[in-house]
Write an enzyme that holds these catalytic residues in place. Structure first.
Site, PDB file in Angstrom:
ATOM      1  N   GLY A   1       0.803  -1.250   0.032  1.00  0.00           N
ATOM      2  CA  GLY A   1       0.125   0.051   0.078  1.00  0.00           C
ATOM      3  C   GLY A   1       0.910   1.284   0.020  1.00  0.00           C
ATOM      4  N   ASP A   2       1.955   1.341   0.737  1.00  0.00           N
ATOM      5  CA  ASP A   2       2.924   2.324   0.795  1.00  0.00           C
ATOM      6  C   ASP A   2       3.479   2.642  -0.445  1.00  0.00           C
ATOM      7  OD1 ASP A   2       2.069   2.003   3.476  1.00  0.00           O
ATOM      8  OD2 ASP A   2       3.930   0.936   3.999  1.00  0.00           O
TER       9      ASP A   2
HETATM   10  N1  LIG Z   1      -1.547 -10.717  -4.066  1.00  0.00           N
HETATM   11  C1  LIG Z   1      -1.384  -9.447  -4.810  1.00  0.00           C
HETATM   12  N2  LIG Z   1      -0.844  -9.693  -6.016  1.00  0.00           N
HETATM   13  C2  LIG Z   1      -0.787  -8.556  -6.966  1.00  0.00           C
HETATM   14  N3  LIG Z   1      -0.718  -7.389  -6.369  1.00  0.00           N
HETATM   15  C3  LIG Z   1      -0.747  -7.294  -5.121  1.00  0.00           C
HETATM   16  C4  LIG Z   1      -1.209  -8.329  -4.258  1.00  0.00           C
HETATM   17  N4  LIG Z   1      -1.593  -7.778  -3.028  1.00  0.00           N
HETATM   18  C5  LIG Z   1      -1.270  -6.503  -3.174  1.00  0.00           C
HETATM   19  N5  LIG Z   1      -0.880  -5.940  -4.278  1.00  0.00           N
HETATM   20  C6  LIG Z   1      -0.683  -4.677  -4.910  1.00  0.00           C
HETATM   21  O1  LIG Z   1      -0.640  -3.592  -4.045  1.00  0.00           O
HETATM   22  C7  LIG Z   1      -1.725  -2.746  -3.984  1.00  0.00           C
HETATM   23  C8  LIG Z   1      -1.992  -2.541  -2.295  1.00  0.00           C
HETATM   24  O2  LIG Z   1      -2.075  -3.544  -1.700  1.00  0.00           O
HETATM   25  P1  LIG Z   1      -3.088  -3.626  -0.415  1.00  0.00           P
HETATM   26  O3  LIG Z   1      -3.010  -4.999   0.218  1.00  0.00           O
HETATM   27  O4  LIG Z   1      -4.505  -3.211  -1.083  1.00  0.00           O
HETATM   28  O5  LIG Z   1      -2.696  -2.265   0.279  1.00  0.00           O
HETATM   29  P2  LIG Z   1      -2.508  -2.208   1.876  1.00  0.00           P
HETATM   30  O6  LIG Z   1      -0.985  -2.932   2.297  1.00  0.00           O
HETATM   31  O7  LIG Z   1      -2.700  -0.610   2.317  1.00  0.00           O
HETATM   32  O8  LIG Z   1      -3.525  -2.907   2.784  1.00  0.00           O
HETATM   33  C9  LIG Z   1      -2.760  -3.471  -4.708  1.00  0.00           C
HETATM   34  O9  LIG Z   1      -3.752  -2.367  -5.183  1.00  0.00           O
HETATM   35  C10 LIG Z   1      -2.054  -4.274  -5.994  1.00  0.00           C
HETATM   36  O10 LIG Z   1      -1.877  -3.330  -6.944  1.00  0.00           O
HETATM   37  O1  LIG Z   2       1.511   1.758  11.666  1.00  0.00           O
HETATM   38  P1  LIG Z   2       0.806   0.545  11.698  1.00  0.00           P
HETATM   39  O2  LIG Z   2      -0.586   0.588  11.129  1.00  0.00           O
HETATM   40  O3  LIG Z   2       0.953  -0.336  12.471  1.00  0.00           O
HETATM   41  O4  LIG Z   2       1.674  -0.243  10.338  1.00  0.00           O
HETATM   42  C1  LIG Z   2       2.865  -0.427  10.351  1.00  0.00           C
HETATM   43  C2  LIG Z   2       3.228  -1.587   9.352  1.00  0.00           C
HETATM   44  O5  LIG Z   2       2.955  -0.954   8.120  1.00  0.00           O
HETATM   45  C3  LIG Z   2       3.737  -1.055   7.319  1.00  0.00           C
HETATM   46  O6  LIG Z   2       4.259   0.061   7.058  1.00  0.00           O
HETATM   47  C4  LIG Z   2       3.292  -1.708   6.041  1.00  0.00           C
HETATM   48  O7  LIG Z   2       2.286  -0.918   5.410  1.00  0.00           O
HETATM   49  P2  LIG Z   2       1.412  -1.794   4.387  1.00  0.00           P
HETATM   50  O8  LIG Z   2       1.638  -3.167   4.036  1.00  0.00           O
HETATM   51  O9  LIG Z   2      -0.022  -1.420   4.582  1.00  0.00           O
HETATM   52  O10 LIG Z   2       1.907  -0.882   2.919  1.00  0.00           O
HETATM   53  C5  LIG Z   2       4.947  -1.857   7.888  1.00  0.00           C
HETATM   54  O11 LIG Z   2       6.285  -1.452   7.386  1.00  0.00           O
HETATM   55  C6  LIG Z   2       4.699  -1.700   9.401  1.00  0.00           C
HETATM   56  O12 LIG Z   2       5.057  -2.660  10.143  1.00  0.00           O
END
Ligand SMILES: Nc1ncnc2c1ncn2[C@@H]1O[C@H](COP(=O)(O)OP(=O)(O)O)[C@@H](O)[C@H]1O
Ligand SMILES: O=P(O)(O)OC[C@H]1O[C@](O)(COP(=O)(O)O)[C@@H](O)[C@@H]1O
Length: 303
Positions: free
Chosen positions: A248-249
């Protein structure tokens, strides 16, 4: 200049296991240690995409020292407030499925909070401030609102990637970009799960409420983009997921990098999805080469 603010950074300790046996001795197959926390991840991916930023937030102890030295090694400017406690360690267990244990973070004294607010008060009009991740329990619940208020007063553009009440409060500040995932969007609207139709309805509602660019991510199912001129959808490219921490980041960084370089919205969104997926398909965060190898496989559909 882009500033990222991580109120609760982490050392992300990634532990790969063949299988996880709860209540027994487990031995890891391989481990990785990365500087983490959402804003810090955004800074790291931006750097890999040739965009400079300064990392702000609170760090403390040997874990905080590790984060700062790793970021500096990567050429990322740091302007952290140093606190007496210890930056948390977040454990990410990879045993087929991903299990995460995120720590609570150190105590932040009022004086430390005041120092961070002062740093935000020194930003300039046109700067971008990324407010991302959770806040340590010891910080007052309105810390994000106080930081955002300072930033908005300076005509700084806000980028928001947090959840719960903090997300709700920051959306009211008319951010330049917000990136909730579909679970965070559901929580915002008091729903358990959202259909794609719900996501479109709520996404457009947030744009009407003043969010300039909104990306709603859905893990492997891809993402929606909402803006005044377009509603877009992209499926995520298929691949082998190695570590989706920071996906997500990476989306946030990908969008900012492409938008800053003047790319049209469809291309910026495709780049953002490619960055998220490239991170999911690698052990650490994505590299520019990995993003560019994927971007042509991202098909953006206008809705
Ligand atoms: N299993 C996966 N396969 C392909 N792309 C992924 C997968 N998981 C995450 N991504 C990519 O990363 C983006 C962010 O993932 P997401 O899990 O929704 O974000 P967050 O970490 O903020 O919850 C998705 O929109 C997609 O582009
Ligand atoms: O601040 P929170 O919500 O505890 O999340 C921290 C965690 O999220 C992350 O930034 C990863 O975030 P995402 O998978 O949502 O992109 C990790 O590096 C870290 O351990």
């Amino acid at each position: 200049m882009i500033y990222t603010c991580t109120l609760n950074p982490s050392v992300d300790y990634i532990v790969h296991l063949d299988e996880l046996h709860v209540g027994e001795l487990n031995r890891s197959v391989k481990t990785f240690t990365f500087p983490g926390g959402k804003g810090i991840n955004v800074s790291r991916v931006l750097k890999r995409l040739d965009v400079d930023s300064t990392a702000l937030g609170f760090v403390g102890g040997f874990t905080g020292g590790f984060i700062e030295s790793e970021l500096r090694k990567e050429g990322i400017a740091c302007d952290f407030v140093h606190v007496p406690g210890q930056t948390r360690i977040n454990v990410k267990l990879k045993a087929g499925r991903e299990t995460e244990i995120n720590g609570e973070g150190p105590m932040i004294a009022d004086d430390d909070a005041t120092q961070l607010i002062a740093k935000i008060g020194a930003l300039s009009a046109g700067d971008v401030l990324v407010l991302a991740g959770s806040a340590p329990m010891s910080l007052s619940a309105d810390m994000y609102e106080r930081l955002a208020a300072r930033a908005v007063k300076r005509r700084v553009r806000l980028v928001v990637d947090t959840s719960g009440p903090a997300l709700e409060a920051l959306l009211a500040c008319r951010p330049f970009l917000a990136k909730p995932n579909h679970h965070e969007l559901a929580e915002l609207f008091g729903a358990a799960v959202l259909t794609k139709e719900d996501i479109i309805l709520y996404g457009r509602r947030l744009v009407e409420r003043g969010v300039e660019h909104l990306i709603v991510s859905m893990g492997g199912a891809g993402a929606f983009y909402f803006g005044r001129e377009a509603t877009l959808f992209a499926e995520a490219p298929k691949g082998t997921v190695k570590n989706s921490v920071g996906a997500g980041d990476s989306m946030v960084a990908g969008f900012l990098a492409a938008h800053t370089s003047g790319k049209p919205i469809e291309e910026a969104f495709a780049y953002s999805v490619a960055a998220g997926s490239a991170t999911a398909f690698s052990e650490d965060l994505c590299t520019k080469e990995e993003v560019e190898a994927l971007v042509d496989r991202v098909r953006v559909v206008r809705l």
